[in-house]
Write a protein that holds these residues in place. Structure first.
Motif, PDB file in Angstrom:
ATOM      1  N   ARG C 434      -0.699   2.923  -5.913  1.00 56.06           N
ATOM      2  CA  ARG C 434      -0.820   4.349  -5.567  1.00 56.06           C
ATOM      3  C   ARG C 434      -1.612   4.498  -4.273  1.00 56.06           C
ATOM      4  O   ARG C 434      -1.228   5.276  -3.383  1.00 56.06           O
ATOM      5  N   ILE C 435      -2.690   3.699  -4.124  1.00 58.44           N
ATOM      6  CA  ILE C 435      -3.516   3.849  -2.898  1.00 58.44           C
ATOM      7  C   ILE C 435      -2.713   3.365  -1.690  1.00 58.44           C
ATOM      8  O   ILE C 435      -2.651   4.036  -0.650  1.00 58.44           O
ATOM      9  N   ILE C 436      -2.065   2.212  -1.821  1.00 55.59           N
ATOM     10  CA  ILE C 436      -1.315   1.678  -0.660  1.00 55.59           C
ATOM     11  C   ILE C 436      -0.238   2.676  -0.262  1.00 55.59           C
ATOM     12  O   ILE C 436      -0.031   2.969   0.922  1.00 55.59           O
ATOM     13  N   PHE C 437       0.399   3.271  -1.288  1.00 50.35           N
ATOM     14  CA  PHE C 437       1.452   4.252  -0.945  1.00 50.35           C
ATOM     15  C   PHE C 437       0.839   5.396  -0.156  1.00 50.35           C
ATOM     16  O   PHE C 437       1.349   5.823   0.884  1.00 50.35           O
ATOM     17  N   LYS C 438      -0.352   5.860  -0.626  1.00 47.97           N
ATOM     18  CA  LYS C 438      -0.978   7.012   0.070  1.00 47.97           C
ATOM     19  C   LYS C 438      -1.284   6.644   1.518  1.00 47.97           C
ATOM     20  O   LYS C 438      -1.158   7.470   2.424  1.00 47.97           O
ATOM     21  N   LEU C 439      -1.653   5.371   1.732  1.00 54.72           N
ATOM     22  CA  LEU C 439      -2.017   4.979   3.110  1.00 54.72           C
ATOM     23  C   LEU C 439      -0.818   5.152   4.037  1.00 54.72           C
ATOM     24  O   LEU C 439      -0.955   5.581   5.177  1.00 54.72           O
ATOM     25  N   PHE C 440       0.379   4.821   3.519  1.00 51.86           N
ATOM     26  CA  PHE C 440       1.536   4.769   4.442  1.00 51.86           C
ATOM     27  C   PHE C 440       2.335   6.066   4.438  1.00 51.86           C
ATOM     28  O   PHE C 440       3.418   6.121   4.982  1.00 51.86           O
ATOM     29  N   VAL C 441       1.796   7.128   3.801  1.00 54.51           N
ATOM     30  CA  VAL C 441       2.564   8.393   3.789  1.00 54.51           C
ATOM     31  C   VAL C 441       2.563   8.967   5.207  1.00 54.51           C
ATOM     32  O   VAL C 441       1.620   8.798   5.972  1.00 54.51           O
ATOM     33  N   ASP C 442       3.592   9.674   5.547  1.00 56.22           N
ATOM     34  CA  ASP C 442       3.821  10.145   6.916  1.00 56.22           C
ATOM     35  C   ASP C 442       3.071  11.471   7.102  1.00 56.22           C
ATOM     36  O   ASP C 442       3.607  12.537   6.830  1.00 56.22           O
TER      37      ASP C 442
ATOM     38  N   PRO D 146       9.338   4.501   1.647  1.00 54.36           N
ATOM     39  CA  PRO D 146       8.877   4.124   2.990  1.00 54.36           C
ATOM     40  C   PRO D 146       7.933   5.150   3.584  1.00 54.36           C
ATOM     41  O   PRO D 146       7.754   5.175   4.762  1.00 54.36           O
ATOM     42  N   GLY D 147       7.256   5.971   2.776  1.00 63.02           N
ATOM     43  CA  GLY D 147       6.297   6.903   3.368  1.00 63.02           C
ATOM     44  C   GLY D 147       6.721   8.338   3.183  1.00 63.02           C
ATOM     45  O   GLY D 147       6.107   9.251   3.701  1.00 63.02           O
ATOM     46  N   TRP D 148       7.810   8.564   2.393  1.00 62.80           N
ATOM     47  CA  TRP D 148       8.188   9.963   2.184  1.00 62.80           C
ATOM     48  C   TRP D 148       7.349  10.514   1.050  1.00 62.80           C
ATOM     49  O   TRP D 148       7.142   9.844   0.037  1.00 62.80           O
ATOM     50  N   LYS D 149       6.903  11.740   1.182  1.00 64.07           N
ATOM     51  CA  LYS D 149       5.896  12.329   0.288  1.00 64.07           C
ATOM     52  C   LYS D 149       6.327  12.207  -1.170  1.00 64.07           C
ATOM     53  O   LYS D 149       5.596  11.660  -1.981  1.00 64.07           O
ATOM     54  N   ASN D 150       7.555  12.674  -1.520  1.00 66.11           N
ATOM     55  CA  ASN D 150       7.841  12.806  -2.958  1.00 66.11           C
ATOM     56  C   ASN D 150       8.476  11.553  -3.537  1.00 66.11           C
ATOM     57  O   ASN D 150       8.801  11.492  -4.701  1.00 66.11           O
ATOM     58  N   SER D 151       8.616  10.488  -2.703  1.00 66.55           N
ATOM     59  CA  SER D 151       9.344   9.351  -3.273  1.00 66.55           C
ATOM     60  C   SER D 151       8.435   8.551  -4.201  1.00 66.55           C
ATOM     61  O   SER D 151       8.892   7.714  -4.953  1.00 66.55           O
ATOM     62  N   PHE D 152       7.102   8.858  -4.205  1.00 66.12           N
ATOM     63  CA  PHE D 152       6.213   8.059  -5.060  1.00 66.12           C
ATOM     64  C   PHE D 152       6.528   8.331  -6.526  1.00 66.12           C
ATOM     65  O   PHE D 152       6.742   7.420  -7.323  1.00 66.12           O
ATOM     66  N   LYS D 153       6.655   9.645  -6.862  1.00 62.53           N
ATOM     67  CA  LYS D 153       6.891   9.950  -8.295  1.00 62.53           C
ATOM     68  C   LYS D 153       8.179   9.292  -8.737  1.00 62.53           C
ATOM     69  O   LYS D 153       8.278   8.752  -9.845  1.00 62.53           O
ATOM     70  N   GLU D 231      16.057   8.302 -10.683  1.00 56.21           N
ATOM     71  CA  GLU D 231      15.177   8.758  -9.572  1.00 56.21           C
ATOM     72  C   GLU D 231      15.148   7.720  -8.461  1.00 56.21           C
ATOM     73  O   GLU D 231      15.255   8.048  -7.279  1.00 56.21           O
ATOM     74  N   ALA D 232      15.023   6.422  -8.834  1.00 58.62           N
ATOM     75  CA  ALA D 232      14.840   5.400  -7.782  1.00 58.62           C
ATOM     76  C   ALA D 232      16.033   5.434  -6.827  1.00 58.62           C
ATOM     77  O   ALA D 232      15.876   5.496  -5.607  1.00 58.62           O
TER      78      ALA D 232
END
Lengths: 118, 78, 502, 632, 274
Positions: C434-442, D146-153, D231-232
């Motif tokens: 979760r933290i690594i993902f937050k680091l690379f968010v645009d 790759p850094g898109w806001k909602n792709s984490f969930k 979702e993935a």
């Protein structure tokens, strides 16, 4: 002469009183006092380990030099060090208590929640 | 002689309990001073003069002074 | 005798510490440099000693010209020198960052405290006498208090106070244990304790071991005695936390290793059942509880310092389990994991320091988009967490594999243990992901804080180590193998120190 | 040989990352070319069975860690067909990534993923398999998010389940290594030893198999783990979804074919006292049922989903169900059918996803009710999608039919009536959502805003055309693919089906696919001729109706109103609503997450309690530990 | 809610204290039969390592152990020892009449070095935490205290110096001597109204004393090959100038403790740097 079991029991009772105090008391300085009681209890315990019935102090003087009646000097050396360590930790804890009081204006540990808690 | 020792041990335990339960911090600091004073007497009776002097000087003397300083800078009531 | 000079590792820092007040009268920044140089000397000298010891076996350094059972001795073996070197190295890297931190007026006292703390933890790994270990544990805990309260916020005093209460509680129990040991065995030297420990009455011996464990678990951050961890880590500066977890934690676990396998252990098959108490089970239960609590509490945290604090507590729990399992593979795995944890956790703490300054807060929700602002820090944080979680070709992977193998091979209720450990490892992987993902968010972050070159240097060194151990762990494996053999072989320990074959 | 292929892949990844931000086209074409070279090398390796390379990394305690790669028939087959499909996808993504901001990172990670993909198929011992497995898992996370806001969930379910699977496998591997009877890391020998052990200690063997099956099912989204692909796939970059559902979801199946199926076959041979259910071990039958349930669930969820990529993802889940069921009936036809269906599904599903990617590339829209009438605008994409769904439905001229035919052969000849009905129900259900997707996206009314939508550039059409040709080719002559499959099946100890280039001989009947496809194509041309001869049709505008001379625009009528696509299968949803409320797997997962978080919160709360509270836990902890000392 | 939680917590604490109590008493009163245990009535010192410290025959014991290996542990009293006479024995092993001092400084000098660092670091921590501590003015000391302070200060300091100079002969030593001098400083703080903290001066004394202690140790290392060896002859036991560096170390420790504790009290009293 004195039975050393007596000193062992007093030392352990004192230790348990101190432990009970640490676990229940919320006042910062009261906790420091109880910790000092525990340390004195442990020191008493250590010295009783070296106690020999009707022995003499382990110091050569012009009158005493019968070596076999000497009490065990090593626990006394340990206690010497541990008393001073106790003083050191107590002094440090008290200065922490002063700084805590200056910051939170209370000595009761439960009511100390400053804004930078979150 | 033996009775004196048993008595001092009882006083020690009472002063320890008092130090833990007293509401006023100064009273419990004094009780603590009494406790370490009696312990240094017991050390002396157990033929440990070195430890007795150190306990008296540090335990009874300086610790109590430091506690009083701390209470001076904070508050007295629990 | 050449090995007697090993005491310089302790004497020189002490001498310098006593001189530091004079240096501080000249100029406060000077004391920082003096501390850095002394620890540098310690590191280089301990590296030389490590290679000397690896070449011609364990040595002892005698103090005061009194041979071991009577005087105090230092035991220089692959195991102790390996950990002394790692402690000095981690401290050196952290001090590199401390050199360029903004000056405060208590810097001179702080650099003395750091110097003595690192010296004390090095001394604990080397010492061969139980009371001497107690005194150095005391120095370690007092200087840790100073380290925690250096940040001089409300929370740091609370954390420091809670730590010192638990530490002095632990040290009174330690002293009680030393009293019991001296009362029955009549000696303070670790080797002669080890030599005659099994003559002890079982109930009596179990009391000694329980008391001793209580004393050491404060430093080793294990369950009942680690209540101080979250507040202390939140209160102190984040690069100094690398000292807390890298140095203090490692020393605590080192003592557990040394005492439970060499001294209290029963020779070849390690910890024995003393009286009716099976200490293997006790340590394993402690380790599992610590791991569970550490990982799940970290799951719900938002503050990076607390997350890393709980995660280092959990890693210590895992290593405690390997001590409890105590077969040859698990000891190798435990040592390897402890080394990996020291490196990757210090890397994470050191990377967190500039990130907190750039983003302005330690809350990870505000860290979004840091990768865009400073890609180097984001990648370094990723490397650190990969090393910690155990991604293939990063250093944590090999030790995690060995831990799973050794715990599974112990059979019986170990499957339950390995289940909880892997469940918590899954939780840990999740919150690091979760933290690594937050680091690379645009997302855009503006900040004026410029990261000093020394911080980059420190991060670079640690990341190279984390990756190098991941790709080619064979050079470390030789050290660990020798260290594990030295740790397990009780009669060799006794014969080198006392010259008496068990 | 294999290890330097992997080394070149690493180097290629770094080179392509080093190419500048502006050289996007060069980057992707370089990677496509590189993969072409790798495909060529792989082709060269055909036939060198049993060649093993070992590189030992280090040894500590009693374990020595080493990477060893070897070529097995199964491994080579999977590696070759996945590389071919990957080349096809990368040609598509050359153009697609023109205006993609994150494409540099995605490219780097994707080449690493391709490398780990090869490493999985060529690994001979469990450690190498696990390392490649985890690298694959990790690289795919960072491609999906790759850094898109909602792709984490979206990706966190994929992440948790596959890591859960990976750790289960880790315990399984080391359990294998730790049991004295087996004590090996080599996959082939562990199968043989495990089968022997099942006679004496069936319990341990059962648990080890369960651990591995758990991990493979989690990766391939079989029944209990089926929610994550939706979702993935939806959130993944459009050119990565075909890779994800064409290749990545097959790793679980590869694991099953590598370890579980041969193990069951060995156990059937070696162990007399195994509970058998009409010819196969009972737990294999149960796992077959898992596959069947996934097939039906996947179809149902596809029917009710409204997002086109989610629909395709659920159809992948149901196709995985077919393959799993056919594999676990352990007959040679079953395994061949399963393997063949894996290949066919990869081909037609990547074709479908490529066309969906093309649609999204042009319209930037994923919800089906917002699309419509694109057939005229994007003919090639429409043609690919049309043939894709015909293949997915299993209609003769195309490749879907061949593998489904073998699967039904296996199920019927193996006397599994219920399984057959379930699979039949699932594949007929497939017609429902497939034609619904075709209608909602390509037929029906073209929304006003897509009037100037053009066909995708030619470079993106090439992979689609290749897809069409391969679908038709395999449909016409399945023998090309079935021959290497036969080798793999023989390696597992089953007699392969007798197969000619265009002839397939099953137990119950045989079929000559050339004849069948040519009749279908003939019928098609005949119908097309009729269409051309017929009278010129007059196209009636939907808006040309009785608005009494008033302009339909002010009347509020727009073409979109006539495009019925929003709640297409609402009645089906209403039928199953009561069941869905009670046993919805997703709610169960959400509850699990809530409990974990609250458990974590209470624990960290325990530390915050200052003074009194925390000492209570301190005391409790000590009491627990002292008791543990006594009891255990 | 708070006091019920307090009650529950008190109960658990009491439960733990009872368990630990049973633990300790059970350990103390173990029968002597199976295995070594704490011998309460008359602890036999010959079973302990301190017998050699008392008889000052550690070197003989080392050679005995080297020859007889594990049998040494059973018959410790067979180790040869010369009889010690106050004022007569020359060049004994540790030379100080007070056995406790000989252990604290000579046999286990390393602990004392650690101990001095503990005090050094805790007073340092105290200074760090309280350095902006403003001086709280007390009630004006009464006449007796004011005059008494000026009058008594030199005598208390003299007594303190006496205690730590004779550390190796009579009971007491560096630590109690230093504390007595510190209590003299305390008396001054209480007595004089305008007492100014002299921190820099105490800091210099403190570091010089520490330097002598560690320096003596290092000299021992470089001359005799191991840290803190007694490189000076230990003279006749009982005289003031005897027991080699033990006396010097204890004097250094005394001065250091005195300087540290007085600076600690000054900082605790507040008023900051001077």
């Amino acid at each position: 002469m004195i039975q050393s079991t007596f000193f062992y029991t007093t030392a352990i009772i004192l230790f348990l009183i101190g432990l009970y105090g640490v676990l229940t008391k919320r006042n910062v300085i009261k906790t420091i006092i109880t910790l000092t009681i525990m340390e004195t209890a442990v020191n008493l315990f250590l010295v009783t380990i070296g106690y020999v019935k009707n022995g003499t102090a382990p110091i050569f003087t012009s009158t005493i030099s019968d070596v076999h009646k000497f009490v065990d000097p090593l626990p006394q050396a340990l206690v010497l060090t541990s008393i001073v360590i106790g003083l050191g930790t107590t002094a440090l804890m008290l200065s922490l208590a002063i700084r805590l009081y200056k910051k939170y204006k209370t000595l009761n540990y439960l009511e100390m929640d400053g804004e930078d808690e979150k | 002689m033996i009775v004196l020792i048993y008595l001092s041990a009882i006083v020690m335990i009472i002063s320890a309990l008092y130090a833990v339960y007293a509401k006023d911090l100064l009273v419990s600091v004094v009780a603590l001073g009494i406790n370490s004073l009696i312990v240094s007497v017991l050390f002396f009776l157990m033929h440990a003069p070195d430890v007795a002097i150190t306990e008296a000087a540090i335990g009874a003397g300086l610790s109590t002074a430091i506690f009083v300083f701390a209470i001076k800078h904070t508050e007295r009531k629990e | 005798m050449k090995s007697n000079y090993a005491v310089l590792l302790i004497a020189i820092p002490l001498l310098v510490a006593f001189l530091q007040p004079l240096f501080s009268l000249i100029n406060k920044r000077l004391t920082k440099w003096v501390t850095f140089l002394t620890i540098g000397f310690n590191f280089i000298y301990s590296l030389k000693l490590l290679n000397y010891v690896m070449a011609n076996g364990a040595q002892i350094a005698i103090i005061g010209n009194w041979k071991p059972p009577f005087g105090i001795n230092l035991y220089l073996s692959p195991f102790s020198m390996l950990f002394a070197t790692i402690i000095y190295f981690v401290a050196l890297i952290v001090l590199l960052v401390y050199l360029i931190d903004k000056p405060t007026e208590v810097d001179d006292r702080m650099s003395i405290a750091t110097l003595l703390m690192v010296m004390a933890s090095g001394a604990i790994t080397l010492t061969g006498d139980i009371f001497n270990m107690f005194v150095f544990v005391e120095i370690l805990s007092i200087s840790t208090v100073i380290l925690i309260s250096f940040n001089n916020k409300g929370i740091s005093f609370k954390g420091a106070f809670r730590y010192i209460v638990l530490a002095s509680l632990g040290s009174s129990m330690l002293l009680l244990a030393i009293g019991f040991i001296y009362g029955s065995l009549g000696t303070l030297n670790l080797a002669s304790i080890a030599y005659r420990f099994n003559l002890l009455n079982p109930v009596y011996a179990s009391v000694i071991v329980f008391l001793f464990m209580a004393g050491i678990m404060v430093e080793a951050e294990l369950f009942p005695f680690n209540a101080w961890v979250p507040e202390a880590y939140k209160g102190s500066k984040s690069y100094l936390n690398a000292l807390l977890s890298g140095v203090v934690g490692t020393t605590g676990i080192y003592v557990l290793f040394r005492m439970f396998i060499t001294i209290f252990g029963s020779g070849q098959n390690h910890i024995q059942v003393i009286g009716s108490v099976n200490f293997n089970a006790v340590i394993i239960v402690i380790g599992v509880l610590t791991t569970l609590i550490g990982e799940f509490s970290a799951l719900s945290q938002k503050d990076i310092k607390k997350i890393l604090a709980f995660s280092s507590m959990a890693q210590m729990g895992i290593i405690a389990v390997t001590i409890g399992v105590a077969n040859m593979n698990s000891i190798n795995a435990g040592i390897f994991h402890l080394i990996n944890h020291a490196f990757s956790k210090s890397l994470l703490f050191i990377v967190a320091f500039p990130i907190i300054n750039i983003v302005g807060s330690a809350n990870i929700d505000k860290w979004e988009g840091l990768g865009r602002k400073n890609i180097f820090l984001a990648i370094a944080f990723a490397i650190g967490s990969f090393g910690l979680i155990g991604i293939p070709f990063f250093n944590g992977f090999w030790s995690k594999m060995m831990i799973v193998e050794s715990v599974v091979s112990a059979g019986g209720w170990m499957y339950l243990v390995i289940g909880t450990i892997l469940l918590s490892a899954l939780v840990e992987t999740f919150y690091f992901f979760r933290i690594i993902f937050k680091l690379f968010v645009d997302k855009k972050i503006e900040s004026t804080y410029s990261v000093h070159i020394f911080i980059y240097l420190a991060i670079l060194i640690l990341s190279i180590i984390v990756i190098y151990i991941g790709i080619k762990p064979s050079f470390l494996a030789t050290y660990i193998h020798k260290a594990a053999i030295d740790l397990v072989d009780k009669s060799h320990y006794i014969s080198t120190v006392l010259g008496v074959i068990k | 040989m294999i290890s330097n292929i992997l080394l070149y892949t690493m180097i290629a990844a770094v080179i392509s990352f080093a190419l500048g931000q502006k050289l996007k086209a060069v980057r992707w074409s370089f990677s496509a070319l590189f993969l072409g070279y790798v495909g060529f090398q792989l082709y060269g390796l055909y036939g060198q069975w049993g060649m093993v390379e070992t590189h030992n990394i280090f040894s500590l305690g009693s374990i020595n860690f080493s990477l060893n790669f070897g070529i097995t028939k199964l491994g080579w087959f999977f590696a070759f067909f996945t590389t071919i499909i990957n080349i096809m996808i990368w040609i598509f993504s050359i153009v697609k990534n023109m205006n993609e901001k994150e494409e540099r990172g995605i490219n780097f990670l994707w080449i690493l993923l391709a490398g780990s993909n090869l490493a999985i198929f060529f690994s001979v011992d469990w450690i190498t398999f696990f390392i490649a497995w985890e690298i694959m898992t990790w690289t795919s996370f960072f491609i999906i998010t790759p850094g898109w806001k909602n792709s984490f969930k979206a990706a966190n379910w994929y992440f948790i389940l596959s890591m859960f699977g990976a750790y289960a496998m880790l315990v399984g591997i080391w359990w294998l290594y730790a049991t004295p009877a087996i004590h090996t890391l080599n996959i082939a020998s562990s199968i043989a030893l495990l089968a022997k052990l099942s006679i004496t200690a069936p319990g341990t063997v059962g648990i080890i198999i369960a651990l591995f099956v758990l991990s493979f099912f989690a990766k391939s989204a079989v029944f209990p783990f089926h929610p994550w692909p939706a979702e993935a796939h939806a959130e993944a970059p459009d050119d990565f979804s075909p890779y994800l559902s064409g290749i990545m979801i097959k790793y679980g199946l590869y694991g099953i074919l590598l370890f579980i199926v041969p193990l069951f076959i060995q156990i059937m041979k070696v162990n007399p006292n195994i509970a058998m259910v009409n010819g196969i071990p009972v737990y294999s039958y149960i796992l077959a049922w898992f596959g069947a349930i996934t097939a039906v669930l996947g179809t149902y969820l596809a029917i009710v989903s409204n997002d086109m990529k989610k629909l395709a993802a659920y159809s992948t889940v149901s196709n995985i169900g077919y393959a799993v069921t056919s594999m676990f009936i352990l007959s040679s036809a079953g395994v061949t059918g399963g393997l063949f269906h894996v290949v066919n599904h990869a081909v037609f599903k990547s074709a479908i996803f490529l066309s969906l990617g093309a649609v999204k590339f042009r319209t930037h829209e994923r919800e089906m009710h917002k699309l419509g009438g694109l057939a005229t605008k994007m003919p090639i994409t429409f043609l690919t999608f049309l043939l894709g769904i015909i293949a997915a439905a299993g209609i003769p001229p195309l490749n879907g039919y061949a593998s489904k035919w073998i699967i039904y052969q296996a199920l019927l000849s193996g006397h599994f009536p219920f399984l057959t009905t379930m699979i039949f129900l699932a594949s007929t259900g497939a017609f429902l959502y497939l034609f619904r997707a075709l209608h909602s996206i390509f037929l029906g009314q073209l929304p006003r805003k897509f009037n100037n939508v053009k066909e995708v550039p030619f470079l993106m059409q090439i992979p689609m055309i290749l897809g069409i040709l391969s679908m038709l080719g395999i449909g016409y002559a399945p023998g090309i693919v079935l021959k290497p499959i036969g080798l793999a099946v023989k390696a597992m100890g089953l007699t392969p089906m007798t197969v000619e280039n265009t002839l397939m001989v099953g137990k119950l009947s045989s079929i000559n696919t050339a004849v069948v496809s040519s009749t279908f194509i003939g019928a098609f041309f005949f119908a097309f001729a009729f269409y051309l001869i017929g009278k010129k049709r007059h196209h009636v505008e939907p808006l040309d109706n009785y608005t009494a001379g008033q302009d339909p625009e002010e009347f509020g009528l727009t073409p979109e109103l006539y495009h019925f696509a929003l709640k297409f299968y609402e009645p089906v949803k209403n039928i199953f609503r009561p069941i869905e409320e009670k046993l919805n797997i997703k709610n169960y997962y959400r509850a699990l997450v809530r409990n974990a978080n609250s458990f974590g919160a209470t624990l960290s709360e325990m530390f915050k309690l200052s003074g009194a509270g925390s000492s209570m836990i301190f005391v409790l902890g000590l009491v627990v530990i002292i008791l543990a000392g006594w009891m255990l | 809610m708070k006091n019920t939680q307090g009650m529950v917590n008190a109960f658990f604490a009491f439960l733990l204290v009872v368990i630990l109590g049973i633990f300790f008493f059970n350990a103390i009163n173990q029968p002597l039969g199976n295995g070594l245990v704490l011998n309460k009535d008359n602890p036999d010192l010959s079973k302990r390592v301190s017998i050699h410290y008392i008889l000052k025959n550690v070197h003989n014991a080392e050679d005995y152990l080297a020859q007889h290996k594990s049998s040494y542990f059973r018959n410790r009293d067979k180790v040869k020892s010369s009889n010690l006479e106050f004022g007569k024995t020359k060049n004994a092993e540790s030379g100080s009449a007070n056995e406790v001092t000989s252990i604290v400084v000579n046999y286990r000098g390393f602990d004392t070095l650690g101990e001095v660092t503990v005090l050094f670091i805790s007073i340092l921590g105290l200074g760090m935490l309280l350095h902006e501590n403003k001086k709280k003015y007390w009630a004006k000391p009464s006449l007796i205290v004011r005059t008494g302070a000026n009058f008594l200060f030199p005598f208390i300091v003299l007594f303190g110096v006496y205690v730590f100079v004779h550390g190796h002969l009579t009971p007491g030593g560096g630590f109690p001597g230093g504390t007595i001098i510190a209590s003299a400083a305390l008396l001054l703080i209480l007595g004089l109204k305008d007492f100014k903290n002299k921190l820099t001066m105490t800091k210099i004394i403190e570091s010089l004393a520490g330097l002598t202690f560690a320096g003596l140790g290092l000299v021992g290392l470089f001359t005799n090959g191991s840290f803190l060896t007694n490189f000076l002859p230990s003279g006749t036991m009982g005289l003031l100038v005897s027991s080699g560096i033990t006396a010097l170390i204890y004097i250094a420790v005394g001065i250091k403790v005195a300087a540290e504790l007085s600076s600690g009290i000054m900082e605790m009293n507040g008023g900051g740097e001077e």
